[in-house]
Design a protein around this motif. Sequence first.
Motif, short mmCIF file in Angstrom:
data_model
loop_
_atom_site.label_atom_id
_atom_site.label_comp_id
_atom_site.label_asym_id
_atom_site.label_seq_id
_atom_site.Cartn_x
_atom_site.Cartn_y
_atom_site.Cartn_z
N SER A 104 0.85 -1.19 0.00
CA SER A 104 0.00 0.00 0.00
C SER A 104 0.89 1.24 0.00
CB SER A 104 -0.90 -0.01 1.24
OG SER A 104 -1.72 1.14 1.27
N VAL A 105 0.90 1.94 -1.11
CA VAL A 105 1.72 3.15 -1.26
C VAL A 105 0.89 4.22 -1.95
CG1 VAL A 105 3.91 1.88 -1.37
CG2 VAL A 105 2.64 2.33 -3.48
N ALA A 106 1.34 5.45 -1.87
CA ALA A 106 0.65 6.53 -2.58
C ALA A 106 0.90 6.39 -4.08
CB ALA A 106 1.15 7.88 -2.08
N VAL A 107 -0.18 6.36 -4.83
CA VAL A 107 -0.08 6.29 -6.30
C VAL A 107 -0.69 7.56 -6.86
CG1 VAL A 107 -0.82 5.07 -8.38
CG2 VAL A 107 -0.13 3.77 -6.35
N PHE A 108 0.07 8.25 -7.70
CA PHE A 108 -0.37 9.53 -8.25
C PHE A 108 -0.81 9.38 -9.70
CE2 PHE A 108 2.37 10.41 -4.70
CZ PHE A 108 1.76 11.48 -4.06
N GLY A 109 -1.50 10.41 -10.18
CA GLY A 109 -2.07 10.35 -11.51
C GLY A 109 -1.08 9.99 -12.60
N HIS A 110 0.13 10.54 -12.55
CA HIS A 110 1.10 10.29 -13.62
C HIS A 110 1.57 8.84 -13.65
CE1 HIS A 110 3.79 10.80 -10.18
NE2 HIS A 110 4.74 10.23 -10.89
N GLN A 111 1.42 8.13 -12.53
CA GLN A 111 1.83 6.73 -12.49
C GLN A 111 0.82 5.82 -13.21
OE1 GLN A 111 2.48 7.25 -8.08
NE2 GLN A 111 4.16 5.81 -8.47
N LEU A 112 -0.33 6.37 -13.57
CA LEU A 112 -1.34 5.59 -14.29
C LEU A 112 -1.25 5.78 -15.80
CD1 LEU A 112 -4.43 6.08 -11.96
CD2 LEU A 112 -2.59 4.38 -11.83
N ILE A 113 -0.23 6.50 -16.27
CA ILE A 113 -0.04 6.68 -17.70
C ILE A 113 0.07 5.32 -18.38
CG2 ILE A 113 1.61 7.48 -19.45
CD1 ILE A 113 2.21 9.86 -17.58
N GLY A 114 -0.68 5.13 -19.43
CA GLY A 114 -0.71 3.85 -20.14
C GLY A 114 -1.93 3.02 -19.84
N ALA A 115 -2.70 3.37 -18.80
CA ALA A 115 -3.93 2.63 -18.50
C ALA A 115 -4.93 2.79 -19.65
CB ALA A 115 -4.55 3.13 -17.20
N THR A 116 -5.67 1.75 -19.92
CA THR A 116 -6.68 1.78 -20.99
C THR A 116 -7.99 2.35 -20.45
OG1 THR A 116 -5.74 -0.15 -22.07
CG2 THR A 116 -8.03 0.39 -22.60
N VAL A 117 -8.60 3.24 -21.23
CA VAL A 117 -9.89 3.84 -20.86
C VAL A 117 -10.78 3.84 -22.09
CG1 VAL A 117 -11.04 5.93 -20.03
CG2 VAL A 117 -8.81 5.29 -19.08
N TRP A 118 -12.07 3.61 -21.89
CA TRP A 118 -13.01 3.74 -23.01
C TRP A 118 -14.30 4.38 -22.53
CZ3 TRP A 118 -17.45 1.17 -21.83
CH2 TRP A 118 -17.38 0.00 -21.10
N PHE A 119 -14.97 5.05 -23.48
CA PHE A 119 -16.26 5.69 -23.22
C PHE A 119 -17.23 5.29 -24.32
CE2 PHE A 119 -13.24 8.42 -21.05
CZ PHE A 119 -13.87 8.70 -19.84
N ASP A 120 -18.42 4.84 -23.94
CA ASP A 120 -19.48 4.55 -24.90
C ASP A 120 -20.44 5.73 -24.96
OD1 ASP A 120 -18.56 2.09 -25.64
OD2 ASP A 120 -19.82 0.98 -24.23
N PHE A 121 -20.87 6.06 -26.19
CA PHE A 121 -21.81 7.17 -26.39
C PHE A 121 -23.16 6.64 -26.88
CE2 PHE A 121 -17.66 9.08 -26.48
CZ PHE A 121 -17.83 10.30 -25.86
N SER A 122 -24.18 7.46 -26.70
CA SER A 122 -25.55 7.03 -26.99
C SER A 122 -25.82 6.81 -28.47
CB SER A 122 -26.56 8.06 -26.43
OG SER A 122 -26.30 9.36 -26.96
N ASN A 123 -24.92 7.24 -29.34
CA ASN A 123 -25.13 6.98 -30.78
C ASN A 123 -24.46 5.70 -31.24
OD1 ASN A 123 -22.49 7.87 -30.53
ND2 ASN A 123 -22.49 8.92 -32.50
#
Length: 208
Positions: A128-147
Amino acid sequence: MKVLSVLAAAALAIAAPSIAQAKGGVTFLINGDTLSQPFAFTNTSDAGERIVGFGFDLRTIANRSYVFDTAGSGSQAFEAAQGTGALTGLVGSPVVPEGAQAFSLAFTDFDVGETFRFNIDVDTATQSVAVFGHQLIGATVWFDFSNGTRAEGFLRAVAGQPRASTFVTERVINTAVPEPATWALVIGGFGLAGATLRRRRRETFAAC
């Protein structure tokens, strides 16, 4: 043959849903310690589409083994923050298991201009350590839209913000499935095209 190709093209055009420009249709910035800072993303679609789905996957971060730390001391279970779950129509009460590396959400009322905020802690798999936003670079993200489109991409570095990462769209794909009525129009279009071709052949043979 010209009539056939025109009708076939028209049938396919009917089947293809309109695709809004999803690139730039959402902003997702992670800045600071994931334990104490909420995550937030905003619907900025210029086509007026709602966000209907979201996915977050840590497994693609290079040379790291991060997990969602949602149980025990010094952790933070998933929770919608600041009333934004009700605002955006978050479906159900999502539970992200301890040690999971990915999760997804669904929404029913996530309009343009609205922001969804949530809390969850990210740690390494071994401590358990502090994880900051820049350490998540490379994570996959997706968003679905209503169309029926999905914007897929990764978290990337943010200029001038050394502890931050932001979502960048890499590609937009069409996930919509045509309705049965639409398929009927497509099939009917091809049938009409075939009938026209057969009639033209008969007329050609008769002329001979």
